[in-house]
Motif scaffolding. Structure first.
Motif, PDB file in Angstrom:
ATOM      1  N   HIS A 144      93.073  85.619  28.116  1.00 28.10           N
ATOM      2  CA  HIS A 144      93.808  85.745  26.916  1.00 28.10           C
ATOM      3  C   HIS A 144      94.989  84.888  27.089  1.00 28.10           C
ATOM      4  O   HIS A 144      95.807  85.193  28.070  1.00 28.10           O
ATOM      5  N   GLU A 145      95.270  83.881  26.352  1.00 25.91           N
ATOM      6  CA  GLU A 145      96.598  83.109  26.282  1.00 25.91           C
ATOM      7  C   GLU A 145      97.779  83.621  25.613  1.00 25.91           C
ATOM      8  O   GLU A 145      97.649  83.762  24.301  1.00 25.91           O
ATOM      9  N   GLY A 146      98.597  84.364  26.001  1.00 23.07           N
ATOM     10  CA  GLY A 146      99.866  85.000  25.402  1.00 23.07           C
ATOM     11  C   GLY A 146     101.049  84.331  25.744  1.00 23.07           C
ATOM     12  O   GLY A 146     101.186  83.332  25.801  1.00 23.07           O
ATOM     13  N   GLY A 147     102.003  85.149  26.269  1.00 23.71           N
ATOM     14  CA  GLY A 147     103.252  84.723  26.297  1.00 23.71           C
ATOM     15  C   GLY A 147     103.775  84.227  27.796  1.00 23.71           C
ATOM     16  O   GLY A 147     102.852  83.913  28.582  1.00 23.71           O
ATOM     17  N   GLU A 148     104.949  84.301  28.047  1.00 26.46           N
ATOM     18  CA  GLU A 148     105.245  83.538  29.432  1.00 26.46           C
ATOM     19  C   GLU A 148     105.216  84.581  30.626  1.00 26.46           C
ATOM     20  O   GLU A 148     105.390  84.009  31.780  1.00 26.46           O
TER      21      GLU A 148
END
Length: 259
Positions: free
Chosen positions: A12-16
């Motif tokens: 899952h590509e989320g935040g930093e």
């Protein structure tokens, strides 16, 4: 060989802020998928790889060893470090052992560790016979689905290849020697009624790491695969609170991939 339904990796590509999750020996990402999805829903970047030889058939595991399993999580960690400002590593059972080695080797690049029933050694007399017996006997009975919750099942092999178990034993001994190199904040959750990994393993880890920020939580209602058991929500919430304390910003939502 096709991957068993439900055993696929998850990303899952989320935040930093990123989290790498490591599953256990003979298991698959299925055992950690609800945990990974919980974190993804809260905006974290998540990687849950399938270890080589896992999630297909036990014959595939027989021809792999700890170097293969560690190389996979090391590669995933390096990928997360390129995309995220802070990265945490979570692990179940042998996945906890993999997590500890990543922390020992990567130092401050790993922001913190969350371990659930981490394994430290193969117990009893049988492991000492593995160097010889593995050439005479191919497998022993499986260790999957040690779960108290009725109806909850782990996707894992019903046989343990002894060649792979021999490699696992060597890996445990290697990582035990590296534990003093682990300095990161640590959240360790373990089940007193674990039928696969005894409480002595968690005590050994806690006694040998050099971490000073350490939290221990007992999972009284669960067996070994606690991430699919009665205490799963407690694990998920505690791990998210741990990450939020050490890295308050979890970034923005991204997109999930994987089965």
């Amino acid at each position: 060989m096709p991957v068993l339904p439900g055993a696929e990796p998850y990303r899952h590509e989320g935040g930093e802020v990123g989290v790498l999750l490591c599953h256990g020996f003979t298991g698959s990402p299925q055992s950690l998928r609800p945990w990974a999805q919980f974190l993804a829903e809260r905006g974290l970047t998540v990687s849950l790889p399938l270890l080589p030889g896992h999630g297909t058939r036990w014959e595939d595991l027989r021809i792999t060893g700890w170097q293969d399993w560690y190389a996979e999580v090391d590669r995933e960690l390096r990928g997360l470090l390129e995309r995220c400002e802070r990265v945490f590593v979570f692990g179940l059972s042998m996945g906890g052992t993999l997590s500890l080695r990543l922390a020992a080797k990567h130092g401050d690049a790993v922001a913190g560790l969350v371990l659930v029933n981490p394994a430290n050694k193969l117990h009893g007399l049988a492991p000492y016979a593995l160097p010889v017996v593995r050439h005479l006997v191919r497998t022993t009975k499986g260790i999957a689905s040690d779960i108290a919750k009725e109806g909850s099942v782990e996707i894992g092999y019903d046989r343990v290849p002894l060649h792979a178990a021999h490699s696992l034993r060597a890996f445990f001994r290697l990582v035990d020697g590296e534990l003093p190199q682990v300095t990161q904040p640590l959240l360790l959750l373990h089940s007193p009624r674990d039928h696969v990994v005894p409480a002595a393993d968690s005590a050994r880890v806690l006694g040998r790491v050099s971490s000073t920020d350490v939290t221990e939580i007992l999972l009284e209602q669960s067996y070994h695969v606690a991430t699919l058991d009665h205490d799963a929500d407690r694990i998920f919430e505690a791990s998210h609170a741990f990450v939020s304390r050490l890295a308050p910003s979890v970034g923005k939502e991204g997109t999930a991939t994987g089965g």
